[in-house]
Design a protein around this motif. Structure first.
Motif, PDB file in Angstrom:
ATOM      1  N   ASN A 218       0.839  -1.190   0.000  1.00 47.63           N
ATOM      2  CA  ASN A 218       0.000   0.000   0.000  1.00 47.63           C
ATOM      3  C   ASN A 218       0.879   1.246   0.000  1.00 47.63           C
ATOM      4  O   ASN A 218       2.022   1.210   0.467  1.00 47.63           O
ATOM      5  N   ILE A 219       0.336   2.349  -0.499  1.00 44.68           N
ATOM      6  CA  ILE A 219       1.127   3.583  -0.519  1.00 44.68           C
ATOM      7  C   ILE A 219       0.361   4.741   0.116  1.00 44.68           C
ATOM      8  O   ILE A 219      -0.872   4.780   0.115  1.00 44.68           O
ATOM      9  N   ILE A 220       1.134   5.670   0.641  1.00 46.75           N
ATOM     10  CA  ILE A 220       0.621   6.959   1.115  1.00 46.75           C
ATOM     11  C   ILE A 220       1.393   8.024   0.334  1.00 46.75           C
ATOM     12  O   ILE A 220       2.623   8.027   0.329  1.00 46.75           O
ATOM     13  N   ALA A 221       0.635   8.917  -0.368  1.00 48.97           N
ATOM     14  CA  ALA A 221       1.282   9.878  -1.285  1.00 48.97           C
ATOM     15  C   ALA A 221       0.911  11.312  -0.943  1.00 48.97           C
ATOM     16  O   ALA A 221      -0.204  11.602  -0.505  1.00 48.97           O
ATOM     17  N   ASP A 222       1.871  12.168  -1.155  1.00 50.32           N
ATOM     18  CA  ASP A 222       1.691  13.615  -0.996  1.00 50.32           C
ATOM     19  C   ASP A 222       2.252  14.250  -2.271  1.00 50.32           C
ATOM     20  O   ASP A 222       3.467  14.218  -2.499  1.00 50.32           O
ATOM     21  N   VAL A 223       1.376  14.836  -3.118  1.00 49.15           N
ATOM     22  CA  VAL A 223       1.759  15.258  -4.464  1.00 49.15           C
ATOM     23  C   VAL A 223       1.413  16.726  -4.679  1.00 49.15           C
ATOM     24  O   VAL A 223       0.351  17.188  -4.260  1.00 49.15           O
ATOM     25  N   THR A 224       2.302  17.444  -5.367  1.00 46.57           N
ATOM     26  CA  THR A 224       2.012  18.802  -5.805  1.00 46.57           C
ATOM     27  C   THR A 224       2.219  18.881  -7.318  1.00 46.57           C
ATOM     28  O   THR A 224       3.275  18.487  -7.826  1.00 46.57           O
ATOM     29  N   VAL A 225       1.192  19.381  -8.019  1.00 49.62           N
ATOM     30  CA  VAL A 225       1.253  19.541  -9.473  1.00 49.62           C
ATOM     31  C   VAL A 225       1.076  21.020  -9.794  1.00 49.62           C
ATOM     32  O   VAL A 225       0.111  21.645  -9.361  1.00 49.62           O
ATOM     33  N   MET A 226       2.024  21.585 -10.561  1.00 49.31           N
ATOM     34  CA  MET A 226       1.941  22.983 -10.975  1.00 49.31           C
ATOM     35  C   MET A 226       1.922  23.030 -12.496  1.00 49.31           C
ATOM     36  O   MET A 226       2.737  22.387 -13.161  1.00 49.31           O
ATOM     37  N   THR A 227       0.963  23.798 -13.070  1.00 46.95           N
ATOM     38  CA  THR A 227       0.839  23.879 -14.523  1.00 46.95           C
ATOM     39  C   THR A 227       0.862  25.322 -14.996  1.00 46.95           C
ATOM     40  O   THR A 227       0.416  26.240 -14.297  1.00 46.95           O
ATOM     41  N   LYS A 228       1.377  25.509 -16.222  1.00 46.85           N
ATOM     42  CA  LYS A 228       1.396  26.813 -16.883  1.00 46.85           C
ATOM     43  C   LYS A 228       1.013  26.640 -18.355  1.00 46.85           C
ATOM     44  O   LYS A 228       0.952  25.525 -18.869  1.00 46.85           O
ATOM     45  N   GLY A 229       0.803  27.769 -19.038  1.00 52.26           N
ATOM     46  CA  GLY A 229       0.502  27.745 -20.471  1.00 52.26           C
ATOM     47  C   GLY A 229      -0.786  27.014 -20.773  1.00 52.26           C
ATOM     48  O   GLY A 229      -1.791  27.147 -20.070  1.00 52.26           O
ATOM     49  N   ILE A 230      -0.779  26.237 -21.834  1.00 52.59           N
ATOM     50  CA  ILE A 230      -1.973  25.488 -22.220  1.00 52.59           C
ATOM     51  C   ILE A 230      -2.308  24.426 -21.181  1.00 52.59           C
ATOM     52  O   ILE A 230      -3.482  24.093 -20.971  1.00 52.59           O
ATOM     53  N   GLN A 231      -1.305  23.897 -20.495  1.00 52.80           N
ATOM     54  CA  GLN A 231      -1.586  22.925 -19.433  1.00 52.80           C
ATOM     55  C   GLN A 231      -2.307  23.604 -18.261  1.00 52.80           C
ATOM     56  O   GLN A 231      -3.185  23.010 -17.630  1.00 52.80           O
ATOM     57  N   TYR A 232      -2.000  24.852 -17.998  1.00 56.16           N
ATOM     58  CA  TYR A 232      -2.764  25.638 -17.018  1.00 56.16           C
ATOM     59  C   TYR A 232      -4.211  25.768 -17.481  1.00 56.16           C
ATOM     60  O   TYR A 232      -5.155  25.613 -16.698  1.00 56.16           O
ATOM     61  N   ASP A 233      -4.386  26.046 -18.767  1.00 56.68           N
ATOM     62  CA  ASP A 233      -5.713  26.277 -19.325  1.00 56.68           C
ATOM     63  C   ASP A 233      -6.622  25.063 -19.143  1.00 56.68           C
ATOM     64  O   ASP A 233      -7.842  25.208 -19.025  1.00 56.68           O
ATOM     65  N   SER A 234      -6.044  23.888 -19.108  1.00 48.69           N
ATOM     66  CA  SER A 234      -6.854  22.675 -18.976  1.00 48.69           C
ATOM     67  C   SER A 234      -7.067  22.264 -17.515  1.00 48.69           C
ATOM     68  O   SER A 234      -7.682  21.237 -17.257  1.00 48.69           O
ATOM     69  N   ARG A 235      -6.582  23.094 -16.560  1.00 49.52           N
ATOM     70  CA  ARG A 235      -6.677  22.687 -15.149  1.00 49.52           C
ATOM     71  C   ARG A 235      -7.334  23.712 -14.222  1.00 49.52           C
ATOM     72  O   ARG A 235      -7.959  23.337 -13.232  1.00 49.52           O
ATOM     73  N   TYR A 236      -7.202  25.008 -14.525  1.00 51.57           N
ATOM     74  CA  TYR A 236      -7.605  26.008 -13.530  1.00 51.57           C
ATOM     75  C   TYR A 236      -9.097  25.960 -13.206  1.00 51.57           C
ATOM     76  O   TYR A 236      -9.522  26.393 -12.134  1.00 51.57           O
TER      77      TYR A 236
END
Length: 664
Positions: A472-490
């Motif tokens: 089993n896993i325990i995860a702590d993740v941070t994802v930062m996006t800019k440009g067109i990848q920002y556009d698909s997430r905000y």
């Protein structure tokens, strides 16, 4: 028919020689004559049945391949009688094979004070060609072209809402409209994905004193027949089976046959013009449709002056005004071409607090003018696929959306005025990297909107996950996006908690039984960066086999989709937008296990991009995983698709590489 006659002649020959050798008498000749008469009558019925386009039984089977519907006949006749008098007649016979093909009937007409519907009707036929329903004009649904507003009360649409009882069926749609506006001629656009074409033809007649400008695309490749004479032009295409879309092909409008048409003289809303290029076109639009409509009252003027009083640059003023506009207004949908090409006056938008893309853009331009910031109303062909204006063909047929351009001393700022959420100066994949028409007092200018570089379309993933003795896993993740990848997430910030939970369970799809513990989202509009912090647990990520455990170190951003395979690809390969992903994870290993095998580091480069990963041992129970993937934009011949697919397959393979642990 030829084969049937040949068979009958053979039958008679065999009969005369072997079956009835002694009775070729007068009555036999009469029988033969009667047989031929009967055969002739049957052939007439057969030909009539073959010409009956309302029956599914007469539909050539080869046209149904890759088709949800088959257009038996699509006929558009445009008759330009004078600069302010045009009649457009349409007849469309469509055999609908399944529910996905119903849209192709296209039984709708738009009208307003200058567009009169003279005739509109739909007839429905069953598979045998028997009429089962007739929908007259009075039975059409008649609605405003815009919902939720009253600014465009003269713009309306008549359409049908028909639900068939069975498939296939055939619909015959006919319409005739009369209009004083000759600025926007219908285009010839016969082909579409999953649509077979039996016959499509377009004919336009116009006064010989006019010049008909045209932009022809991909006609030869599809066997389009053209016939041009003085004052007359026609195009036709026949017997073309349905086309399947192909992954990563150019936009549909770039690979299919299409003709745009425009008269050098036309009338729009009572105003006549003569234009031959974009400069003249933009000048006409500015003088006839925009000039004098970008003003607001004294109260709003004073408000804007106070807001920007301490601003030290035009960019700062523009940002303040843009955010004021976003907070004050809301968007209503009226597409260019239905709601007209002229924006509602800025003072009306200011009063009611809403508008379409034209109205909101014009309103923002009016507010910027108060602050002394130069800005220009801009037409764009919007959509996720990149389709721009043709710089050598000027017409109203191009463009379905309006945005705002701030020249900013050569460092163009583009504003999307219909969104309350998008940051100042950001445009996404709806309007990026395409030719647009900027309308200035001096005339129209073709400019290109911002193209985000591969590196600007960035996603950075940083994380820590711990793998326990049960896998089993325990995860702590941070994802930062800019440009067109920002556009698909905000947009995620406005989703409900339930929707966010579902989204991240799908996002971490390579991990089983994900349980989301925490989601924290931040939209940094200043940096135009979106940050997602997610904590989750998951069961059985590590697969235990005997005294070993296997797991893929890339648990947080694994590539799994391999592009479709084509034995005979028809279209070029186009990657419209590049992107760049970087990943860095610290992995804590289970206490009862040690490393038995670990994948070798990889660096892989092609003309389409590059990929790499490294795994570094920090100590006996800690690994550091780092990965980069860069996909470049570009247009390649269809033969390159196989090589690109190989590149992606290797990425999928490397992303799935396993570490093997063994019990201590």
């Amino acid at each position: 028919m030829f084969m049937e006659i040949k068979f009958v002649k053979s039958f008679l020959l065999v009969s005369s020689q072997h079956v009835f050798p002694n009775i070729l008498k007068k009555h036999t000749r009469m029988r033969i004559k009667l047989f031929w008469i009967t055969l002739f009558l049957l052939s007439i019925n057969l030909v009539t049945a073959q010409d009956d386009l309302t029956s599914y039984l007469t539909l050539p089977s080869e046209l149904t391949e890759n088709a949800n519907a088959v257009v038996r006949l699509d006929e558009t006749i445009v008759d330009v009688r004078a600069i302010n008098d045009m009649e457009i007649s349409e007849k469309r016979i469509v055999t609908v094979l399944n529910e996905k093909g119903i849209y192709k009937i296209g039984a709708a007409v738009g009208y307003d004070n200058d567009i009169k519907v003279k005739d509109v009707e739909v007839r429905i036929y069953d598979k045998f060609g028997k009429q089962i329903k007739k929908i007259r004009e009075r039975d059409f649904i008649d609605v405003s072209a815009v919902s939720g507003g009253t600014m465009y009360t003269d713009s309306r649409v008549k359409y049908i809402d028909y639900t068939p009882t069975e498939y296939p069926f055939t619909a015959v749609f006919t319409s005739t409209i009369q209009t004083k506006n000759t600025a926007n001629l219908p285009s010839f656009n016969p082909i579409g994905y999953y649509i077979g074409i039996q016959k499509s033809r377009y004919k336009i007649t116009y006064p010989s004193s006019f010049i008909l400008h045209k932009k022809e695309l991909n006609l030869k490749e599809f066997g389009v027949i053209k016939d041009e004479k003085e004052g007359k032009l026609s195009y036709s295409i026949e017997n073309f089976p349905g086309i399947k879309p192909e992954s990563l092909s150019p936009s549909e409008s770039e690979i299919e046959p299409k003709v745009f048409l425009a008269l050098n003289k036309f009338s729009y809303d009572g105003v006549t013009a003569e234009i031959n290029n974009w400069e003249e076109f933009g000048s006409w639009m500015y003088q006839s449709l925009l000039n004098g409509r970008a003003t607001v009252d004294a109260e709003t003027t004073a408000t804007i002056e106070n807001l920007v009083a301490n601003a030290t640059s035009d960019r700062e003023k523009a940002k303040i005004i843009y955010e004021f506009m976003q907070n004050k207004t809301r968007y209503i949908s009226v597409q260019v071409g239905i709601g007209g090409f002229q924006p509602i006056p800025a003072n009306e938008v200011d009063k009611v607090g809403y508008g379409d893309c034209k109205g909101l853009t014009n309103y923002t331009m009016a507010l910027l003018k108060i602050a002394g910031v130069e800005s220009y109303y801009t037409h764009v062909e919007a959509g996720n696929e990149i389709v721009g204006f043709y710089d050598d063909f000027a017409s109203l047929a191009q463009g379905n959306h309006v945005i705002l351009n701030i020249p900013n001393n050569g460092d163009d700022i583009w504003l999307e005025c219909t969104s309350q959420k998008v940051p100042f100066g950001h445009i996404g994949d709806f309007t990026d990297n395409r030719n647009v028409l900027v309308i200035t007092p001096e005339g129209g200018k073709i400019k290109r909107t911002k193209k985000y570089s591969t590196e600007e379309n960035l996603q950075e993933t940083n994380g820590l996950y711990t793998l326990n003795n049960d896998g089993n896993i325990i995860a702590d993740v941070t994802v930062m996006t800019k440009g067109i990848q920002y556009d698909s997430r905000y947009y995620l910030q406005d989703r409900s908690d339930v929707e966010k939970d579902k989204h991240y369970k799908r996002y971490f799809r390579t991990v089983n039984n994900v349980n989301i513990d925490e989601i924290a989202l931040k939209n940094d509009k200043e940096a135009i960066a979106f940050s997602e912090k997610i904590k989750f647990k998951a069961d059985a990520y590590g697969v235990i086999t005997g005294n070993r455990m296997l797991f893929a170190p890339n648990a947080l951003n694994r590539y799994t989709n391999i592009p479709d395979r084509y034995r005979n690809r028809k279209f070029p390969l186009e990657i419209q937008r590049g992107y760049y992903d970087t990943d860095a994870y610290e992995i804590k290993l289970p206490n009862d296990y040690k490393i038995e095998a670990i994948p070798d580091n990889v660096t892989y480069e092609t003309k389409f991009g590059s990929y790499s990963f490294t795994i570094t041992k920090k100590d006996d129970q800690t690994l550091q995983y780092q990965r980069t993937i860069k996909i470049k934009d570009g247009l390649y011949p269809k033969e390159a698709y196989k090589e690109y697919r190989k590149f992606i397959k290797k990425i999928v393979k490397y992303d799935g590489s396993k570490i093997v642990l063994i019990k201590k």
